[in-house]
Write a protein that holds these residues in place. Structure first.
Motif, PDB file in Angstrom:
ATOM      1  N   GLU A 138       0.817  -1.222   0.000  1.00  0.00           N
ATOM      2  CA  GLU A 138       0.000   0.000   0.000  1.00  0.00           C
ATOM      3  C   GLU A 138       0.847   1.268   0.000  1.00  0.00           C
ATOM      4  N   ALA A 139       2.124   1.143  -0.370  1.00  0.00           N
ATOM      5  CA  ALA A 139       3.012   2.306  -0.416  1.00  0.00           C
ATOM      6  C   ALA A 139       4.105   2.028  -1.439  1.00  0.00           C
ATOM      7  N   PRO A 140       4.775   3.078  -1.913  1.00  0.00           N
ATOM      8  CA  PRO A 140       5.857   2.853  -2.879  1.00  0.00           C
ATOM      9  C   PRO A 140       6.997   2.046  -2.262  1.00  0.00           C
ATOM     10  N   PRO A 141       7.717   1.287  -3.063  1.00  0.00           N
ATOM     11  CA  PRO A 141       8.880   0.552  -2.551  1.00  0.00           C
ATOM     12  C   PRO A 141       9.899   1.513  -1.941  1.00  0.00           C
ATOM     13  N   ALA A 142      10.598   1.041  -0.901  1.00  0.00           N
ATOM     14  CA  ALA A 142      11.537   1.893  -0.176  1.00  0.00           C
ATOM     15  C   ALA A 142      12.924   1.287  -0.191  1.00  0.00           C
ATOM     16  N   LEU A 143      13.933   2.095  -0.521  1.00  0.00           N
ATOM     17  CA  LEU A 143      15.314   1.629  -0.510  1.00  0.00           C
ATOM     18  C   LEU A 143      15.796   1.487   0.924  1.00  0.00           C
ATOM     19  N   LEU A 144      16.469   0.383   1.220  1.00  0.00           N
ATOM     20  CA  LEU A 144      17.027   0.117   2.542  1.00  0.00           C
ATOM     21  C   LEU A 144      18.546   0.130   2.444  1.00  0.00           C
ATOM     22  N   ASP A 145      19.184   0.900   3.312  1.00  0.00           N
ATOM     23  CA  ASP A 145      20.648   0.969   3.332  1.00  0.00           C
ATOM     24  C   ASP A 145      21.101   0.935   4.784  1.00  0.00           C
ATOM     25  N   GLU A 146      21.355  -0.275   5.272  1.00  0.00           N
ATOM     26  CA  GLU A 146      21.711  -0.468   6.680  1.00  0.00           C
ATOM     27  C   GLU A 146      23.190  -0.199   6.954  1.00  0.00           C
ATOM     28  N   VAL A 147      24.048  -0.314   5.948  1.00  0.00           N
ATOM     29  CA  VAL A 147      25.489  -0.338   6.219  1.00  0.00           C
ATOM     30  C   VAL A 147      26.282   0.675   5.392  1.00  0.00           C
ATOM     31  N   GLY A 148      25.630   1.649   4.790  1.00  0.00           N
ATOM     32  CA  GLY A 148      26.349   2.619   3.969  1.00  0.00           C
ATOM     33  C   GLY A 148      26.708   2.100   2.593  1.00  0.00           C
ATOM     34  N   GLY A 149      25.947   1.133   2.103  1.00  0.00           N
ATOM     35  CA  GLY A 149      26.240   0.557   0.795  1.00  0.00           C
ATOM     36  C   GLY A 149      26.027   1.521  -0.349  1.00  0.00           C
ATOM     37  N   LEU A 150      25.103   2.462  -0.189  1.00  0.00           N
ATOM     38  CA  LEU A 150      24.838   3.414  -1.267  1.00  0.00           C
ATOM     39  C   LEU A 150      26.059   4.289  -1.518  1.00  0.00           C
ATOM     40  N   GLU A 151      26.712   4.708  -0.455  1.00  0.00           N
ATOM     41  CA  GLU A 151      27.927   5.503  -0.621  1.00  0.00           C
ATOM     42  C   GLU A 151      29.022   4.684  -1.294  1.00  0.00           C
ATOM     43  N   ASP A 152      29.141   3.399  -0.924  1.00  0.00           N
ATOM     44  CA  ASP A 152      30.113   2.526  -1.582  1.00  0.00           C
ATOM     45  C   ASP A 152      29.825   2.418  -3.074  1.00  0.00           C
ATOM     46  N   LEU A 153      28.546   2.283  -3.410  1.00  0.00           N
ATOM     47  CA  LEU A 153      28.179   2.133  -4.821  1.00  0.00           C
ATOM     48  C   LEU A 153      28.491   3.416  -5.589  1.00  0.00           C
ATOM     49  N   GLN A 154      28.203   4.550  -4.985  1.00  0.00           N
ATOM     50  CA  GLN A 154      28.446   5.820  -5.661  1.00  0.00           C
ATOM     51  C   GLN A 154      29.938   6.074  -5.856  1.00  0.00           C
ATOM     52  N   SER A 155      30.766   5.614  -4.905  1.00  0.00           N
ATOM     53  CA  SER A 155      32.219   5.765  -5.039  1.00  0.00           C
ATOM     54  C   SER A 155      32.864   4.575  -5.733  1.00  0.00           C
ATOM     55  N   ARG A 156      32.040   3.546  -6.044  1.00  0.00           N
ATOM     56  CA  ARG A 156      32.473   2.316  -6.724  1.00  0.00           C
ATOM     57  C   ARG A 156      33.569   1.604  -5.932  1.00  0.00           C
ATOM     58  N   HIS A 157      33.342   1.512  -4.625  1.00  0.00           N
ATOM     59  CA  HIS A 157      34.270   0.832  -3.728  1.00  0.00           C
ATOM     60  C   HIS A 157      33.691  -0.493  -3.248  1.00  0.00           C
ATOM     61  N   LEU A 158      34.554  -1.508  -3.180  1.00  0.00           N
ATOM     62  CA  LEU A 158      34.196  -2.792  -2.568  1.00  0.00           C
ATOM     63  C   LEU A 158      34.697  -2.779  -1.131  1.00  0.00           C
ATOM     64  N   ARG A 159      33.790  -2.809  -0.185  1.00  0.00           N
ATOM     65  CA  ARG A 159      34.148  -2.734   1.227  1.00  0.00           C
ATOM     66  C   ARG A 159      33.541  -3.915   1.979  1.00  0.00           C
ATOM     67  N   PRO A 160      34.378  -4.779   2.588  1.00  0.00           N
ATOM     68  CA  PRO A 160      33.823  -5.855   3.417  1.00  0.00           C
ATOM     69  C   PRO A 160      33.082  -5.260   4.615  1.00  0.00           C
ATOM     70  N   LEU A 161      32.111  -6.021   5.119  1.00  0.00           N
ATOM     71  CA  LEU A 161      31.260  -5.473   6.161  1.00  0.00           C
ATOM     72  C   LEU A 161      31.832  -5.601   7.568  1.00  0.00           C
ATOM     73  N   HIS A 162      32.862  -6.417   7.743  1.00  0.00           N
ATOM     74  CA  HIS A 162      33.537  -6.439   9.045  1.00  0.00           C
ATOM     75  C   HIS A 162      34.959  -6.934   8.865  1.00  0.00           C
ATOM     76  N   GLU A 163      35.763  -6.800   9.913  1.00  0.00           N
ATOM     77  CA  GLU A 163      37.208  -7.004   9.770  1.00  0.00           C
ATOM     78  C   GLU A 163      37.615  -8.465   9.620  1.00  0.00           C
ATOM     79  N   LEU A 164      36.722  -9.404   9.871  1.00  0.00           N
ATOM     80  CA  LEU A 164      37.029 -10.823   9.696  1.00  0.00           C
ATOM     81  C   LEU A 164      36.278 -11.429   8.508  1.00  0.00           C
ATOM     82  N   SER A 165      35.735 -10.587   7.653  1.00  0.00           N
ATOM     83  CA  SER A 165      34.886 -11.064   6.562  1.00  0.00           C
ATOM     84  C   SER A 165      35.608 -12.064   5.661  1.00  0.00           C
ATOM     85  N   LEU A 166      36.813 -11.733   5.206  1.00  0.00           N
ATOM     86  CA  LEU A 166      37.539 -12.607   4.283  1.00  0.00           C
ATOM     87  C   LEU A 166      38.242 -13.748   5.007  1.00  0.00           C
TER      88      LEU A 166
END
Length: 371
Positions: A138-166
């Motif tokens: 009953e409402a328009p779809p809403a973009l969700l950005d919990e971790v700052g992913g939009l800024e990463d996408l705009q700067s075209r950076h690949l950033r792991p979400l925590h220090e033990l990710s890899l």
């Protein structure tokens, strides 16, 4: 743009049929549960591409019941409470039960735990893959950005979400290189800092080899392999120069099958049989490599010729039976004998070009007694 504007942009980028069935899926889950499109589909839509592979997170409703309510064929995966739907156009879509994850043993499969939609976004590999689109009846779809992913996408950076990710999942390093090569992304300092952890865990991470096989099937595998090399992981996949040379062929307009890339990697490997087994390539790339290194004639556009020209630039196209007939040998047994003679000369290194073969064939024919 505001988040509502970006949400509308993602929604508009989907195929009309996908918008229709996602709206229906949301209505089936109504009123309490939440349904969100997540991951690569949202990322690609924000980059102006039409997403084809869809992952949907369901928060607050059992996935299996919701999948069955669509009436479409499905496969249910009880370990993670996920369902794969077969869409009417033959594509598949994954319905994912919202969850958290833990890695009791780094490199092994994660242990799923119940979670919320926000938890599910935070468990992902890179910030730009952690974006979501909440679909509301009953409402328009809403973009969700919990971790700052939009800024990463705009700067075209690949950033792991925590220090033990890899460290927990070294295959994320290869997945990141695949994305970077395909979308022209850059490794963040946080990713580069974790490369040594990923390399240390690589032998204990079976999924890493599956990701390397997928890398060979990217549109430009050489670009992805270059990313791995530049990030400090050149040893994960041999043959960088060969893969980049094949990329150059594609950029010049010559299609290159992924099997040729796989065979090129094997050609550069110290232990090609072992590499083929680790990557799960089967026998076909090795057989292609063997044919390419032989003296057998192949058509100019064949995979064998593509690979041969790369590995043996001095190689030439040997004379064929048709060439032998054109030089005066009647069709029949004599053609086979002439070709066998030329093969023996090639193997002995006595002819090094098609012209030398023609001259050798003329000498051979002149020395034979006339019937």
């Amino acid at each position: 743009m505001t988040l509502p504007d970006l949400g509308a942009q993602v929604w508009a980028q989907l195929q009309p049929a996908d918008r229709q069935w996602l709206t229906r899926l949301c209505a089936l889950a109504h009123p309490a549960p939440r349904v969100a499109l997540v991951g690569g589909a949202v990322r690609d839509a924000l980059l102006g591409q039409t997403p084809l592979d869809l992952d949907i997170v369901v928060d607050g409703a059992p996935v299996r019941a919701l999948a069955e309510a669509t009436g479409w064929p499905l496969t249910f995966h009880p370990a993670f409470q996920n369902a794969t739907l077969t869409l009417p156009d033959g594509r598949t879509a994954d319905l994912v039960q919202a969850r958290r994850e833990s890695y009791p043993v780094p490199g092994a499969n994660p242990h799923p735990l119940p979670g919320t939609l926000e938890d599910d976004l935070r468990r992902r590999d890179f910030g730009l893959n952690a974006l979501g689109l909440l679909i509301r009846p009953e409402a328009p779809p809403a973009l969700l950005d919990e971790v700052g992913g939009l800024e990463d996408l705009q700067s075209r950076h690949l950033r792991p979400l925590h220090e033990l990710s890899l460290h927990e999942d070294a295959s994320r390093l290869v997945r990141g290189a695949r994305l970077a090569g395909r979308l022209t992304l850059h490794a963040s300092p946080a990713l580069l800092a974790q490369v040594p952890q990923a390399l240390a865990m690589a032998p204990r991470t079976p999924r890493l080899w599956a990701e390397l096989k997928l890398l060979l099937q990217e549109p430009r595998p050489g670009r992805a392999a270059r990313c791995l090399s530049d990030w400090g992981a050149p040893g994960l996949l041999p043959g960088l120069a060969l893969l980049e040379a094949l990329d150059a062929q594609q950029e010049d307009g010559t299609p290159v099958p992924w099997m040729v890339y796989a065979a090129a990697a094997l050609a550069a490997a110290e232990e090609p049989v072992a590499l083929a087994a680790r990557l799960g390539l089967g026998d076909r790339p090795g057989a292609l490599l063997e044919r390419a290194l032989s003296d057998r004639p192949f058509a100019p556009a064949s995979p064998e010729r593509q690979l041969r020209q790369l590995l043996r630039p001095e190689a030439y196209a040997p004379l064929t039976g048709r060439d032998v007939v054109a030089l005066g040998v009647p069709p029949g047994r004599g053609v086979g004998e002439a070709l066998a003679h030329l093969l023996a000369l090639r193997q002995a290194g006595q002819v090094r070009s098609a012209q030398e073969e023609r001259e050798a064939l003329q000498t051979y024919l002149a020395s034979r007694p006339h019937p």
